[in-house]
Design a protein around this motif. Structure first.
Motif, PDB file in Angstrom:
ATOM      1  N   ASP A  74      35.863  -4.703  21.172  1.00  0.00           N
ATOM      2  CA  ASP A  74      35.714  -5.488  19.941  1.00  0.00           C
ATOM      3  C   ASP A  74      36.906  -6.430  19.909  1.00  0.00           C
ATOM      4  N   ARG A  75      37.629  -6.393  18.822  1.00  0.00           N
ATOM      5  CA  ARG A  75      38.839  -7.210  18.804  1.00  0.00           C
ATOM      6  C   ARG A  75      39.939  -6.569  19.640  1.00  0.00           C
ATOM      7  N   ARG A  76      39.894  -5.253  19.753  1.00  0.00           N
ATOM      8  CA  ARG A  76      40.931  -4.537  20.485  1.00  0.00           C
ATOM      9  C   ARG A  76      40.675  -4.673  21.977  1.00  0.00           C
ATOM     10  N   ARG A  77      41.682  -5.127  22.684  1.00  0.00           N
ATOM     11  CA  ARG A  77      41.500  -5.390  24.109  1.00  0.00           C
ATOM     12  C   ARG A  77      42.276  -4.350  24.918  1.00  0.00           C
TER      13      ARG A  77
ATOM     14  N   ASP B 235      43.807 -11.837  17.749  1.00  0.00           N
ATOM     15  CA  ASP B 235      42.808 -10.873  17.302  1.00  0.00           C
ATOM     16  C   ASP B 235      43.258  -9.438  17.521  1.00  0.00           C
ATOM     17  N   GLU B 236      43.690  -9.162  18.716  1.00  0.00           N
ATOM     18  CA  GLU B 236      44.081  -7.784  19.003  1.00  0.00           C
ATOM     19  C   GLU B 236      45.365  -7.401  18.285  1.00  0.00           C
TER      20      GLU B 236
ATOM     21  N   ARG C  25      46.260  -8.543  15.365  1.00  0.00           N
ATOM     22  CA  ARG C  25      45.871  -8.285  13.974  1.00  0.00           C
ATOM     23  C   ARG C  25      45.238  -6.891  13.866  1.00  0.00           C
ATOM     24  N   ALA C  26      44.479  -6.533  14.890  1.00  0.00           N
ATOM     25  CA  ALA C  26      43.855  -5.204  14.881  1.00  0.00           C
ATOM     26  C   ALA C  26      44.916  -4.104  14.910  1.00  0.00           C
TER      27      ALA C  26
ATOM     28  N   SER D 244      36.796  -6.650  26.548  1.00  0.00           N
ATOM     29  CA  SER D 244      37.114  -6.204  25.196  1.00  0.00           C
ATOM     30  C   SER D 244      35.922  -5.510  24.568  1.00  0.00           C
TER      31      SER D 244
END
Lengths: 384, 105
Positions: free
Chosen positions: B69-72, A19-20, A22-23, B67
């Motif tokens: 959102d998707r960004r951690r 997820d990250e 892809r971000a 997190s």
């Protein structure tokens, strides 16, 4: 594209970072550098034990076997691709070329004379795979003894890259290979690593006589002639004896009629007591008009230098001292001529190559203004 | 030695850059890339970034925070701080030696 790049990573890695990652990719412009970087990063992840998928024991064995097999196949094909020489690459360092432009020359004779070193094998092959080579006969004889059959074998039809093993030739021995060939193309001859080659073509035997048992057959539609050059050591003078034999035989197709010309064999012997000659190529290309005859040219090499150009027939040539001007005499039916003469004094490469080009004037003589010499820098030392 | 960035092998340099970036506060992946580019003009590719990031996390030098959102976001752990200090001390020593030798030329 970004989704595909993420999919390059192992599942274990993706479950934690997809997820990250892809971000990050969504904010990054995909350049070649970025894609390459991701591919390498994915490869690194697959090589990291923490992210490597665990396989059952049987699958691991199959994976190992498959990987090994793929590696072996890759190595084999890579080796073949990288190192296996093509016929053109496998040519000897100083190949001898002769060409035929039409379907003719049913018999070819290659004569190899040993000058004192081992000749491990003779290589014959067709450069373009267009030769039809068959009825190969190999003869070997002592210098003064009769010819006898050494081996008889046939090359596969339309084959190329064949190697004919003549075995070791003792000093003074010679071998003659005769075979039939037809079709267009250019053939190369070279006796392996030591380019001592004496060659000829066109129904000539080593004794200089036409081979009556293998006359020109078929439907020749083009001029045909042959030459045979023999180089023998002459210990008495510390040099070589050159014998240049030419076969003149031609058939010309003019207005649908095939006209046969006369056959003649001409033999010239020159003694070279200077620096041993390792290699000599004589070739003559002459544009012909219908009805034209045969033209020969012979070069004499002494000490690695061309000293005389001689014509056995109506070509007459002599090199004037300090120049390379040749008078080739009248050529009544030709429009232009090209002559290439090459020698090698060290046996490993062409030392000197002389190209002569001339347009012929109406009287058949080369037009002096049209004479063009190239590669003639080292040919200035001449003697009558 | 408690914390040695050189254990990261070929990712030692990206690892040092990431630790230095995170020394300025929590940052997510793209934020680290931008910060490194601003600090050093070095462009870390995403593949390199995450190869180093995952190693640093496994070695306990950094940890992910909650997190948004998707960004951690990631931040330095105490072990990571010591590793960075150790690395900086080594670099400082190297810089001093180089400066001294250059002065004697």
């Amino acid at each position: 594209m970004r989704r595909l790049l993420v999919c390059l990573y192992p599942p274990t890695w993706r479950s934690q970072y997809a997820d990250e990652f892809r971000a990050v990719l969504e904010q990054e412009r995909l350049t070649l550098f970025v894609v390459l970087d991701i591919v390498l990063g994915a490869a690194d992840a697959w090589l990291t034990p923490a992210y490597r998928p665990t396989l059952p024991r049987s699958n691991r064995r199959a994976f190992r076997f498959g990987s090994t097999l793929a590696l072996v196949v890759a190595v084999i094909f890579g080796e073949l691709y990288a190192f296996h020489p093509s016929p053109a690459q496998a040519s000897p360092r100083f190949p001898v070329y002769f060409g035929v432009t039409r379907q003719i020359y049913p018999a070819v004779t290659v004569n190899v004379t040993n000058l004192g070193r081992s000749i491990p094998h003779l290589t014959l092959f067709a450069r373009f795979g267009q030769w039809h080579i068959d009825s190969v006969r190999t003869w070997r004889s002592a210098r003064s003894g009769p010819m006898r059959a050494m081996q008889a074998r046939a090359l596969p039809h339309r084959d190329s890259g064949e190697v004919l093993d003549l075995g070791h030739l003792p000093v003074g021995d010679s071998a003659t290979v005769t075979f039939n060939l037809s079709r267009n193309g250019v053939a190369q001859f070279g006796p392996g690593p030591i380019p001592y080659t004496v060659w000829g073509y066109g129904n000539l035997r080593a004794d200089g006589q036409p081979d009556r048992s293998a006359p020109l057959t078929g439907k020749p539609s083009h001029f045909g002639s042959g030459s045979l050059l023999l180089i023998k050591t002459q210990p008495a003078c510390g040099g070589d004896e050159l014998t240049h034999m030419t076969l003149s035989r031609y058939q010309v197709q003019a207005s649908g009629t095939v006209t046969s010309g006369a056959t003649s064999v001409l033999k010239e012997t020159f003694l070279n007591c200077g620096k041993p000659i390792r290699h000599l190529i004589l070739s003559l290309r002459l544009k012909r008009w219908p009805g034209d005859g045969v033209t020969h040219i012979a070069g004499v090499i002494q000490d690695g230098t061309l000293v005389r150009v001689r014509s056995p027939r109506w070509l007459s040539g002599a090199m004037a001292a300090g120049s390379v001007v040749c008078d080739f005499g009248p050529l009544p039916t030709a429009a232009e001529m090209r002559v290439t003469i090459a020698t090698s004094s060290d046996g490993s490469g062409a030392s000197d190559v002389l190209h002569v080009y001339a347009r012929l004037s109406p009287n058949g003589r080369p037009d002096p203004k049209s004479l063009v010499y190239s590669g003639a820098d080292t040919w200035s030392q001449t003697a009558p | 030695v408690a914390g040695d960035v050189s254990d990261l092998g070929r990712f030692a340099e990206p690892g040092l850059l990431i630790l230095t970036s995170l020394a300025g506060g929590e940052r997510h992946g793209y934020g680290i890339m931008e910060d490194v580019r601003a600090m050093t003009d070095i462009k870390l590719g995403p593949g390199t970034l995450y190869a180093a990031l995952t190693r640093l996390q496994r070695m306990g030098y950094i940890e992910a925070t909650r997190s948004e959102d998707r960004r951690r976001p990631y931040r330095l752990t105490p072990t990571g701080i010591r590793a960075l200090e150790h690395q900086i001390a080594g670099l400082r020593q190297l810089a001093a030696t180089a400066t001294e030798r250059l002065a004697s030329l």
